[in-house]
Enzyme design. Sequence first.
Site, PDB file in Angstrom:
ATOM      1  N   LYS A  22      17.063  77.677 -13.440  1.00  0.00           N
ATOM      2  CA  LYS A  22      16.148  78.146 -12.391  1.00  0.00           C
ATOM      3  C   LYS A  22      15.436  76.684 -11.913  1.00  0.00           C
ATOM      4  O   LYS A  22      14.903  76.352 -11.146  1.00  0.00           O
ATOM      5  CB  LYS A  22      14.830  78.933 -13.252  1.00  0.00           C
ATOM      6  N   ASN A  23      15.017  75.939 -13.057  1.00  0.00           N
ATOM      7  CA  ASN A  23      14.261  74.692 -12.991  1.00  0.00           C
ATOM      8  C   ASN A  23      14.966  73.557 -12.309  1.00  0.00           C
ATOM      9  O   ASN A  23      14.462  72.527 -11.705  1.00  0.00           O
ATOM     10  CB  ASN A  23      13.873  74.070 -14.309  1.00  0.00           C
ATOM     11  N   ARG A 102       4.297  78.218  -9.403  1.00  0.00           N
ATOM     12  CA  ARG A 102       3.771  76.947  -9.350  1.00  0.00           C
ATOM     13  C   ARG A 102       4.708  75.814  -8.467  1.00  0.00           C
ATOM     14  O   ARG A 102       4.275  75.068  -7.915  1.00  0.00           O
ATOM     15  CB  ARG A 102       3.402  76.347 -10.774  1.00  0.00           C
ATOM     16  N   CYS A 126       2.476  80.226 -14.425  1.00  0.00           N
ATOM     17  CA  CYS A 126       2.031  80.803 -15.869  1.00  0.00           C
ATOM     18  C   CYS A 126       0.853  80.136 -16.469  1.00  0.00           C
ATOM     19  O   CYS A 126       0.343  79.104 -16.085  1.00  0.00           O
ATOM     20  CB  CYS A 126       3.162  80.302 -16.920  1.00  0.00           C
ATOM     21  N   ARG A 131      -2.188  72.370 -15.849  1.00  0.00           N
ATOM     22  CA  ARG A 131      -1.067  71.667 -15.078  1.00  0.00           C
ATOM     23  C   ARG A 131      -1.397  71.256 -13.801  1.00  0.00           C
ATOM     24  O   ARG A 131      -0.809  71.790 -12.784  1.00  0.00           O
ATOM     25  CB  ARG A 131       0.083  73.011 -14.836  1.00  0.00           C
ATOM     26  N   PRO A 132      -2.185  70.003 -13.905  1.00  0.00           N
ATOM     27  CA  PRO A 132      -2.958  69.678 -12.344  1.00  0.00           C
ATOM     28  C   PRO A 132      -1.505  68.953 -11.639  1.00  0.00           C
ATOM     29  O   PRO A 132      -0.427  68.705 -12.168  1.00  0.00           O
ATOM     30  CB  PRO A 132      -3.680  68.564 -12.798  1.00  0.00           C
ATOM     31  N   VAL A 133      -2.167  69.160 -10.453  1.00  0.00           N
ATOM     32  CA  VAL A 133      -1.195  68.324  -9.416  1.00  0.00           C
ATOM     33  C   VAL A 133      -1.582  67.128  -8.818  1.00  0.00           C
ATOM     34  O   VAL A 133      -1.173  66.551  -7.988  1.00  0.00           O
ATOM     35  CB  VAL A 133      -1.087  69.391  -8.208  1.00  0.00           C
ATOM     36  N   ASP A 134      -2.576  66.203  -9.740  1.00  0.00           N
ATOM     37  CA  ASP A 134      -3.277  65.130  -9.196  1.00  0.00           C
ATOM     38  C   ASP A 134      -2.159  63.972  -9.167  1.00  0.00           C
ATOM     39  O   ASP A 134      -2.269  63.241  -8.235  1.00  0.00           O
ATOM     40  CB  ASP A 134      -4.343  64.613 -10.218  1.00  0.00           C
ATOM     41  N   LEU A 135      -1.106  63.989  -9.932  1.00  0.00           N
ATOM     42  CA  LEU A 135      -0.102  63.032 -10.157  1.00  0.00           C
ATOM     43  C   LEU A 135       0.852  63.053  -8.628  1.00  0.00           C
ATOM     44  O   LEU A 135       1.427  62.336  -8.372  1.00  0.00           O
ATOM     45  CB  LEU A 135       0.831  63.074 -11.086  1.00  0.00           C
ATOM     46  N   ASP A 316       9.890  73.852 -23.198  1.00  0.00           N
ATOM     47  CA  ASP A 316      10.504  75.264 -22.844  1.00  0.00           C
ATOM     48  C   ASP A 316      11.198  76.088 -23.845  1.00  0.00           C
ATOM     49  O   ASP A 316      11.524  77.141 -23.679  1.00  0.00           O
ATOM     50  CB  ASP A 316      11.034  75.361 -21.611  1.00  0.00           C
ATOM     51  N   ILE A 338       3.229  68.748 -24.732  1.00  0.00           N
ATOM     52  CA  ILE A 338       3.177  69.039 -22.918  1.00  0.00           C
ATOM     53  C   ILE A 338       1.930  69.551 -22.500  1.00  0.00           C
ATOM     54  O   ILE A 338       1.512  69.292 -21.384  1.00  0.00           O
ATOM     55  CB  ILE A 338       4.824  69.299 -22.841  1.00  0.00           C
ATOM     56  N   ARG A 408      11.364  86.544 -14.422  1.00  0.00           N
ATOM     57  CA  ARG A 408      11.182  84.962 -13.580  1.00  0.00           C
ATOM     58  C   ARG A 408      12.428  84.008 -14.162  1.00  0.00           C
ATOM     59  O   ARG A 408      12.448  83.131 -13.288  1.00  0.00           O
ATOM     60  CB  ARG A 408       9.725  84.700 -13.821  1.00  0.00           C
TER      61      ARG A 408
END
Length: 429
Positions: A22-23, A102, A126, A131-135, A316, A338, A408
Amino acid sequence: MDRIRIRGGAPLTGSIPISGAKNAALPLMIASLLTDETLELGNVPRLADISSLLRIMSNFGVDHMIAGRRPGESTQTGQTIRLTAKSVIDTCAPYELVSTMRASFWVIAPLLARFGHAKVSMPGGCAIGTRPVDLLIMALAKLGAAIEIDSGYVVATAPKGLRGAEIDFPKVTVGGTHVALMAATLAQGTTVIRNAAREPEVVDLAECLVKMGAKIQGAGTSEIVVEGVARLGGASHDVLPDRIETGTYAMAVAMTGGDIILENTRPELLQFALDVLGQAGAEVTPYVGGIRVRRNGNGIQPVDVTTDPFPGFPTDLQAQFMALMTRASGTSRIRETIFENRFMHVQELARLGARIRLDGDSAYVEGVPTLKGAPVMATDLRASVSLVIGGLAAEGETTINRVYHLDRGFEALESKLARCGADIERLRG
């Protein structure tokens, strides 16, 4: 809502086909937005997240076709999907779609690179930390995009196109590497991505992009160099095997005993985790086209692990490994580096009789002689399958609620386990 009922105690014997990852499939599907030609993806798992992303892509105007069955395909072995983003009519990804998953935020990269603008809602997914998106945003800004945050949306523009740049990630980020890699393929000039994620899924994306005409070197190392091209074309690519599914079933065998062949997978995708399983008392050996896992006669031994980016122990697989350690003959320490809030399965495992103490980023698991079945509730994708592993070994009956989390990320979970002797069934409604 559906539930899963398990009557524990049966060893697992036989074979389990491993699905496509999936990933890996999600960023590959998103990469189809980089071209007006058709991208054909094989070995795509049948999962709720795949269906959700197809709805998001359709909202952009992407045509998709799920091909008829190919030789060797079954309901347990993946499908072939063709995606054609020839007529993209919208570059806005609304909240009601992005909030469900996400990874769908990553569409911002190909939309921006190809069309010069994108408006994408801040992501959901989840509840295992911020789990920020700043990067991810930083990477796009380095490539010359103008970024604004407006009412919960990230608005990115680059009317004259993106430009190659040096992107130095302060920490390893898989999502950031995916975004930088896709955006850089159509940028003018050369992009250098440093401290890049080395995960196999990143390599799989890079290999597909190269088939589409991208110029990429260094995928799988901490430095990736991308020379931008004017356009990308269509390609055909098979999704790599799911290393998390592989590790999950390997841990289930270690937990219950038995002897299983995991088909259509590759040990090098999760060698660290397989080595840890060996320390815990499982025999893991290469097999033609897969891996053989069986538990030796010495029971489960306690092992300390720390989650780390690839090639370390995968976050995971942390919940699944914790379930295994609940039956170890001693105390193990599991440290999560993580994601914060990724110990939500602890209280549910405790309902099965597990003894687990939390201290900051560490969980101390004291093995018990037996687990006992109970009603439990899934809190996220990986936590839910840890409860399955616990239930497979518990005395009596375990009922797992909110199994939509499982849907999922695990294709045909009940049928794969049932064919190997597990007493497991889905209760509808």
